[in-house]
Design a protein around this motif. Structure first.
Motif, PDB file in Angstrom:
ATOM      1  N   ARG A 346       0.854  -1.185   0.000  1.00 15.08           N
ATOM      2  CA  ARG A 346       0.000   0.000   0.000  1.00 15.08           C
ATOM      3  C   ARG A 346       0.888   1.233   0.000  1.00 15.08           C
ATOM      4  NH1 ARG A 346      -2.259   4.246   1.991  1.00 15.08           N
ATOM      5  NH2 ARG A 346      -0.705   4.389   3.640  1.00 15.08           N
ATOM      6  N   VAL A 353      -6.326   2.298  -1.765  1.00 14.88           N
ATOM      7  CA  VAL A 353      -6.990   2.334  -0.454  1.00 14.88           C
ATOM      8  C   VAL A 353      -8.507   2.400  -0.577  1.00 14.88           C
ATOM      9  CG1 VAL A 353      -5.010   3.357   0.714  1.00 14.88           C
ATOM     10  CG2 VAL A 353      -6.711   4.841  -0.327  1.00 14.88           C
ATOM     11  N   ASP A 356     -10.254  -0.755   0.627  1.00 16.60           N
ATOM     12  CA  ASP A 356      -9.954  -1.310   1.944  1.00 16.60           C
ATOM     13  C   ASP A 356     -11.183  -1.891   2.635  1.00 16.60           C
ATOM     14  OD1 ASP A 356      -7.358  -0.597   1.549  1.00 16.60           O
ATOM     15  OD2 ASP A 356      -7.257   0.887   3.156  1.00 16.60           O
ATOM     16  N   THR A 374      -6.724 -10.284   2.993  1.00 19.75           N
ATOM     17  CA  THR A 374      -7.835  -9.664   2.272  1.00 19.75           C
ATOM     18  C   THR A 374      -9.095 -10.480   2.554  1.00 19.75           C
ATOM     19  OG1 THR A 374      -7.714 -10.985   0.224  1.00 19.75           O
ATOM     20  CG2 THR A 374      -6.194  -9.115   0.413  1.00 19.75           C
TER      21      THR A 374
END
Length: 514
Positions: A346, A353, A356, A374
C-alpha cells in the motif's frame, strides 16, 4: 566544507542515487557549495551521522523511499541531536504523500513533494539568504523537462565500473493502475530526444555498458523507443546490457524488427503482467489485453534473445489464491526467464486504499506496507504465499537451479508443485532468508528424492551440474557418494607452480608476515 549536503540511504552500494544527481546537476550557482554523499541503508546510523557532522553543513537534503524510510527516520533524529542548527530538507516518493502521518516529516524542517529537480535549489537559495518559506511542506511545480539539466556527467568512473547507471527518456505513465504511484504521474513527458541521445553517447564513450532505463512505459512512444534501441544497436559490442520496463501488450512490428537485431542477453524487458484476472484488472483500473500480452511474450521468448522479467502481484483486491495460482501457471507456460512474485504494497498516495473496506484489505503499518490479508486470502494463507514468493526467488529466479527447478513441479501445476516445495522448505529451515546455497541445494536434492520419488543418482548429477554454474568447483558433502570431484590443480603449497604474477604476490605476502 560544502554548505549543502545531498544524501540518501541506497538499498545497496551498486544502486547509485539517480534523484540526487538530478538535484546536484540543477543547483546552478550553488553547485560549488553542494556535496553529494551516499550511504547504504544497513550502515550504522552513528557512522552516517558522524560522516555528515564532520562536513558541518548548513542544509542537508535527504532522499526518502519505501526501502529506506525506517533508517532515514533514525538518521534525521540523530542529525537533529548532533547538528541542532542544520536545516533538514526531505524529498522523494515516500514523503510526497500523506505527510501529516509520518514521523520523519515531524523531525525535518522542510519537505518538498513531487519532482524537486528545480525546487530544491530554489529553497536552498532562500535559506542561505535568510528567507524562510511560508510553511514546512513545499509542493514543487512540475518542471518542464527541457529546462532541467541532465545529470549523466555526474556518474564518475567508479560509478561506470561498479554501479547501476540509471537513465530516463521520459517521465510519467498514461495508465491508472491503483497500486502504483505512476498512476499519479499523468501526463507522460519526453526529454528532447536529440539531447538525450547525446548524453547516452557521452556515457557510452566513457565506457558505460550497462544502462537501466527507469521509464515506466518505455514502449509507449514507438518513435522514441525505436530510435533509442537503434542507437544502441548501432554501437553494440559484447558486454552491452539494457534494461527497460515495457508495456506487455504493445510490441508492433516496427519495434519487433529492431529488438530481433540484438544478440542473446543484451536486452532485459521487465513486463508488468500483475494479474491475468480480467475482473481484478477492471477493479484496480488496469487496462491490459491478455491475449495480445501472451502473443508478445511468445514472440519475445521464441524469436528474440531478450531476457524477460515478468511481474505478478499477490493480494490484489478481488483476487483469491486460486485465481493467483491460475495466473501464475499461465505465466509459467509462457516461459519468461524470471517471474517476480511481489506482495501487494500500500504505497502512500495510491488509490488502492479505496478498496480497503469492501475487500477487507489489511496492511502492515510500517514500510514496506505489505498486505497481511484480504477478504479472499486470510493471514495464514497470505503468509504461505509470501514464503512461496521468497523460495521462488531463491530457487527459480536465482539461476542457481536452472535444470532442477522445473523438476520440482514436473507433471504438476507449477504453482501447486512449487507451493508444496516452499512449505516443505519452510518447515525444514524455519525461515526463508539467510540460507546458504549449499544448504538450499541439499534441500532441493532431498525434496526431489524423498518427496517426488526421483532416483538419487540422476538427481544428484543434475544438482551437481546446477551447482557448478558460475564456476563453483567445491563438491558438497551430500553429493560425494554420487559424483566425482573435479581434478584439483597443483598449488604452490604442494609443489606445483603459480603464474609469475601470483608467485610475485605470494612472495610479497610472505615477506610482509616474516
Amino acid at each position: 566544507m560544502a554548505e549543502i549536503l545531498l544524501t540518501t540511504l541506497n538499498a545497496r552500494y551498486a544502486h547509485a542515487s539517480f534523484g540526487l544527481r538530478y538535484l546536484l546537476a540543477n543547483m546552478g550557482e550553488l553547485t560549488d557549495r553542494t556535496e553529494l554523499v551516499e550511504f547504504v541503508a544497513n550502515a550504522p546510523i552513528a557512522d552516517m551521522a558522524a560522516a555528515i557532522a564532520a562536513r558541518n553543513p548548513r542544509i542537508v537534503g535527504i532522499g526518502v523511499y519505501i526501502w529506506n524510510v525506517v533508517p532515514a527516520t533514525r538518521l534525521v533524529a540523530e542529525l537533529k541531536r548532533v547538528l541542532p542548527a542544520v536545516k533538514i530538507v526531505l524529498g522523494g516518493p515516500e514523503v510526497s504523500y500523506e505527510v501529516d502521518e509520518q514521523d520523519i516529516v515531524g523531525l525535518a524542517d522542510y519537505v518538498i513533494t513531487g519532482e524537486a529537480d528545480l525546487a530544491f535549489a530554489a529553497l536552498c537559495n532562500d535559506l542561505l539568504h535568510g528567507r524562510s518559506p511560508a510553511g514546512k511542506i513545499i509542493a514543487a511545480p512540475l518542471p518542464a523537462l527541457d529546462k532541467i539539466r541532465l545529470p549523466y556527467d555526474l556518474y564518475n568512473d567508479e560509478d561506470l565500473a561498479h554501479r547501476v547507471i540509471y537513465v530516463e527518456a521520459s517521465r510519467g505513465c498514461p495508465y491508472t493502475c491503483e497500486f502504483c504511484l505512476s498512476a499519479l504521474e499523468i501526463p507522460v513527458r519526453q526529454f528532447p530526444l536529440d539531447r538525450f541521445l547525446a548524453e547516452m553517447r557521452a556515457l557510452f564513450d566513457r565506457g558505460a555498458r550497462r544502462f537501466k532505463f527507469v521509464d515506466r512505459t518505455f514502449n509507449l512512444n514507438l518513435r522514441t523507443s525505436r530510435a533509442i534501441l537503434e542507437f544502441f544497436l548501432e554501437r553494440y559490442e559484447p558486454g552491452l546490457f539494457l534494461h527497460f520496463e515495457m508495456i506487455p501488450d504493445r510490441f508492433p512490428e516496427s519495434l519487433r524488427s529492431v529488438i530481433q537485431g540484438f544478440p542473446d542477453g543484451a536486452l532485459q524487458f521487465e513486463v508488468g503482467v500483475q494479474t491475468f484476472n480480467d475482473d481484478v484488472a477492471v477493479l484496480i483500473s488496469r487496462r491490459q489485453d491478455n491475449a495480445k500480452l501472451e502473443e508478445n511474450l511468445r514472440f519475445l521468448r521464441d524469436e528474440t534473445g531478450v531476457h524477460v522479467h515478468a511481474d505478478l502481484i499477490v493480494g490484489l483486491p478481488g483476487e483469491s489464491a486460486a485465481s493467483f495460482a491460475a495466473g501464475f501457471d499461465r505465466l509459467v507456460a509462457l516461459g519468461p526467464q524470471e517471474i517476480q512474485v511481489g506482495m501487494l504494497k500500500r504505497l502512500r498516495g495510491t488509490p488502492i486504499v479505496r478498496h480497503d473496506a469492501a475487500w477487507q484489505m489489511a496492511y502492515h503499518a510500517s514500510a514496506p506496507y505489505e498486505v497481511i490479508s484480504t477478504r479472499l486470502i486470510d493471514a495464514d494463507e497470505m503468509a504461505a504465499l509470501r514464503e512461496f514468493a521468497r523460495f521462488w526467488d531463491l530457487v527459480a529466479n536465482s539461476g542457481n537451479f536452472a535444470e532442477c527447478a522445473p523438476l520440482v513441479w514436473e507433471g504438476r501445476s507449477p504453482f501447486a508443485g512449487f507451493f508444496e516445495f516452499a512449505a516443505w522448505c519452510h518447515a525444514r529451515f524455519e525461515r526463508s532468508w539467510g540460507i546458504p546455497l549449499i544448504d538450499l541445494a541439499e534441500a532441493v536434492f532431498e525434496f526431489l528424492v524423498e518427496v517426488r520419488g526421483r532416483e538419487r543418482q540422476p538427481t544428484a548429477e543434475a544438482i551437481w551440474r546446477d551447482y557448478q554454474r558460475g564456476g563453483r568447483a567445491d563438491r558438497p558433502a551430500f553429493l560425494r557418494d554420487f559424483v566425482l570431484a573435479p581434478p584439483r590443480a597443483r598449488t604452490f603449497a604442494d609443489g606445483g607452480s603459480l603464474p609469475r604474477q601470483q608467485r610475485h604476490q605470494r612472495g610479497r605476502h610472505q615477506q610482509a608476515h616474516s
